[in-house]
Design a protein around this motif. Structure first.
Motif, short mmCIF file in Angstrom:
data_model
loop_
_atom_site.label_atom_id
_atom_site.label_comp_id
_atom_site.label_asym_id
_atom_site.label_seq_id
_atom_site.Cartn_x
_atom_site.Cartn_y
_atom_site.Cartn_z
N ASP A 1 0.88 -1.11 0.04
CA ASP A 1 0.12 0.06 0.02
C ASP A 1 1.06 1.21 0.02
O ASP A 1 0.61 2.27 -0.66
CB ASP A 1 -1.07 -0.13 1.21
CG ASP A 1 -2.07 -0.98 1.05
OD1 ASP A 1 -2.25 -1.75 -0.12
OD2 ASP A 1 -2.67 -1.37 2.10
N ALA A 2 2.01 1.22 1.00
CA ALA A 2 2.66 2.30 0.89
C ALA A 2 3.55 2.51 -0.45
O ALA A 2 3.74 3.72 -0.98
CB ALA A 2 3.79 2.24 2.06
N ASP A 3 4.02 1.47 -1.02
CA ASP A 3 4.52 1.60 -2.37
C ASP A 3 3.73 1.93 -3.51
O ASP A 3 4.08 2.90 -4.19
CB ASP A 3 5.22 0.16 -2.77
CG ASP A 3 6.51 -0.07 -2.27
OD1 ASP A 3 7.07 0.92 -1.32
OD2 ASP A 3 6.80 -1.49 -2.09
N GLU A 4 2.46 1.52 -3.33
CA GLU A 4 1.63 1.99 -4.51
C GLU A 4 1.08 3.40 -4.21
O GLU A 4 1.12 4.11 -5.22
CB GLU A 4 0.17 1.27 -4.27
CG GLU A 4 0.50 -0.28 -5.04
CD GLU A 4 -0.68 -1.18 -4.88
OE1 GLU A 4 -1.62 -0.59 -4.49
OE2 GLU A 4 -0.61 -2.17 -5.43
N ARG B 1 5.40 8.74 -9.73
CA ARG B 1 5.53 8.26 -10.93
C ARG B 1 4.24 8.23 -11.75
O ARG B 1 3.95 8.07 -13.00
CB ARG B 1 5.89 6.70 -10.93
CG ARG B 1 7.29 6.53 -10.31
CD ARG B 1 7.51 4.84 -10.52
NE ARG B 1 8.61 4.54 -9.90
CZ ARG B 1 9.79 4.24 -10.87
NH1 ARG B 1 9.64 4.06 -12.08
NH2 ARG B 1 10.86 3.98 -10.03
N HIS B 2 3.09 8.57 -10.85
CA HIS B 2 1.88 8.90 -11.62
C HIS B 2 1.51 7.37 -12.12
O HIS B 2 0.64 7.35 -13.34
CB HIS B 2 1.89 9.98 -12.57
CG HIS B 2 2.36 11.26 -12.30
ND1 HIS B 2 1.45 11.87 -11.05
CD2 HIS B 2 3.52 11.84 -12.48
CE1 HIS B 2 2.26 13.05 -10.84
NE2 HIS B 2 3.41 13.07 -11.45
N GLU B 3 1.82 6.44 -11.57
CA GLU B 3 1.37 5.01 -11.78
C GLU B 3 0.42 4.29 -11.16
O GLU B 3 0.13 4.57 -10.13
CB GLU B 3 2.54 3.97 -11.66
CG GLU B 3 3.85 3.90 -12.37
CD GLU B 3 4.83 2.92 -11.92
OE1 GLU B 3 5.61 2.47 -12.95
OE2 GLU B 3 4.99 2.62 -10.87
N LEU C 1 19.35 3.86 3.09
CA LEU C 1 18.52 4.77 2.39
C LEU C 1 17.32 4.72 3.20
O LEU C 1 16.99 4.02 4.17
CB LEU C 1 17.88 4.14 1.06
CG LEU C 1 19.02 4.07 0.02
CD1 LEU C 1 18.49 3.26 -1.23
CD2 LEU C 1 19.58 5.51 -0.34
N PRO C 2 16.60 5.99 3.19
CA PRO C 2 15.41 5.92 4.07
C PRO C 2 14.34 5.02 3.66
O PRO C 2 14.46 4.50 2.74
CB PRO C 2 15.01 7.47 3.82
CG PRO C 2 15.62 8.09 2.57
CD PRO C 2 16.69 7.14 2.37
N GLU C 3 13.42 4.78 4.38
CA GLU C 3 12.42 3.76 4.29
C GLU C 3 11.51 4.33 2.99
O GLU C 3 11.12 3.51 2.37
CB GLU C 3 11.48 3.65 5.36
CG GLU C 3 10.58 2.46 5.19
CD GLU C 3 11.28 1.09 5.11
OE1 GLU C 3 10.80 0.18 4.34
OE2 GLU C 3 12.48 0.79 5.64
N THR C 4 11.11 5.59 2.97
CA THR C 4 10.59 6.25 2.06
C THR C 4 11.01 7.44 1.70
O THR C 4 11.79 7.96 2.45
CB THR C 4 8.96 6.42 2.21
OG1 THR C 4 9.01 7.41 3.47
CG2 THR C 4 8.36 5.26 2.85
#
Length: 186
Positions: free
Chosen positions: A12-15, A22-24, A170-173
């Motif tokens: 969910d966080a990735d989406e 990315r506007h994906e 790297l940061p998580e997000t």
């Protein structure tokens, strides 16, 4: 902590990030993930197939009959790793063919991910086995064991420690990064 590629909260966080950055759509993201996986597999498939083919010809060489029991056993284990790696690294293609038009891209990406990881581990075993055999035959068993250990260490550093070290730093997000900005290039 990262979860599996199929887990709910992480997905969910990735989406949400992919949609903003990315506007994906989720479907576009799955298509991109599948294409990324296939590109990675293209890199290793040719190599593992050539390695396997080479290993399968060795018993037909005159010098092969003179190898010691330790070397013969190492050879059989190495061939087993190479053949298994070939199977695991090609399996996502079969998976795609048999799941074609079933609208199961999320499942294919998740399963393909684990097949690729398993295939890479088996490929590492085959590479270490080839180094072991080569050095054993050319310079003796102690040199073979030493060289195989060094090859294993190299692969662990390059294939496991380096990527995990980069990932850990790297940061998580991107929102957790200083400034929360998108990177200049992907």
């Amino acid at each position: 902590m990262r979860m599996s590629p199929d887990s709910g909260a992480d997905t969910d966080a990735d989406e949400a990030w992919d949609e903003r950055a990315r506007h994906e759509t989720p479907t576009e993201r799955l298509d991109r993930n599948w294409q990324d996986l296939l590109q990675e597999l293209r890199v290793v498939q040719t190599g593992v197939q050539l390695l396997t083919g080479f290993l399968l010809t060795l018993p037909f060489q005159a010098q092969f009959a003179g190898i010691e029991t330790f070397q013969r056993n190492a050879y059989l284990i190495t061939v087993g790793c190479a053949i298994s790696a070939t199977g695991f690294l090609i399996a996502p293609v079969s998976l795609h063919r048999l799941m074609f038009r079933r609208h199961l891209r999320r499942r294919m990406v998740a399963i393909g991910h684990y097949l690729a990881l398993t295939g890479l581990c088996l490929l590492a075993g085959a590479i270490v086995g080839v180094v072991l055999l080569t050095f054993c035959v050319v310079s003796g068993d102690p040199a073979g064991i030493t060289a195989a250990g060094l090859a294993a260490l190299l692969l662990v550093v390059l294939w496991v420690i380096l990527p995990l070290s980069v990932r850990h730093r790297l940061p998580e997000t991107l929102e957790d990064a200083p400034g929360g900005d998108l990177p200049a290039a992907d």
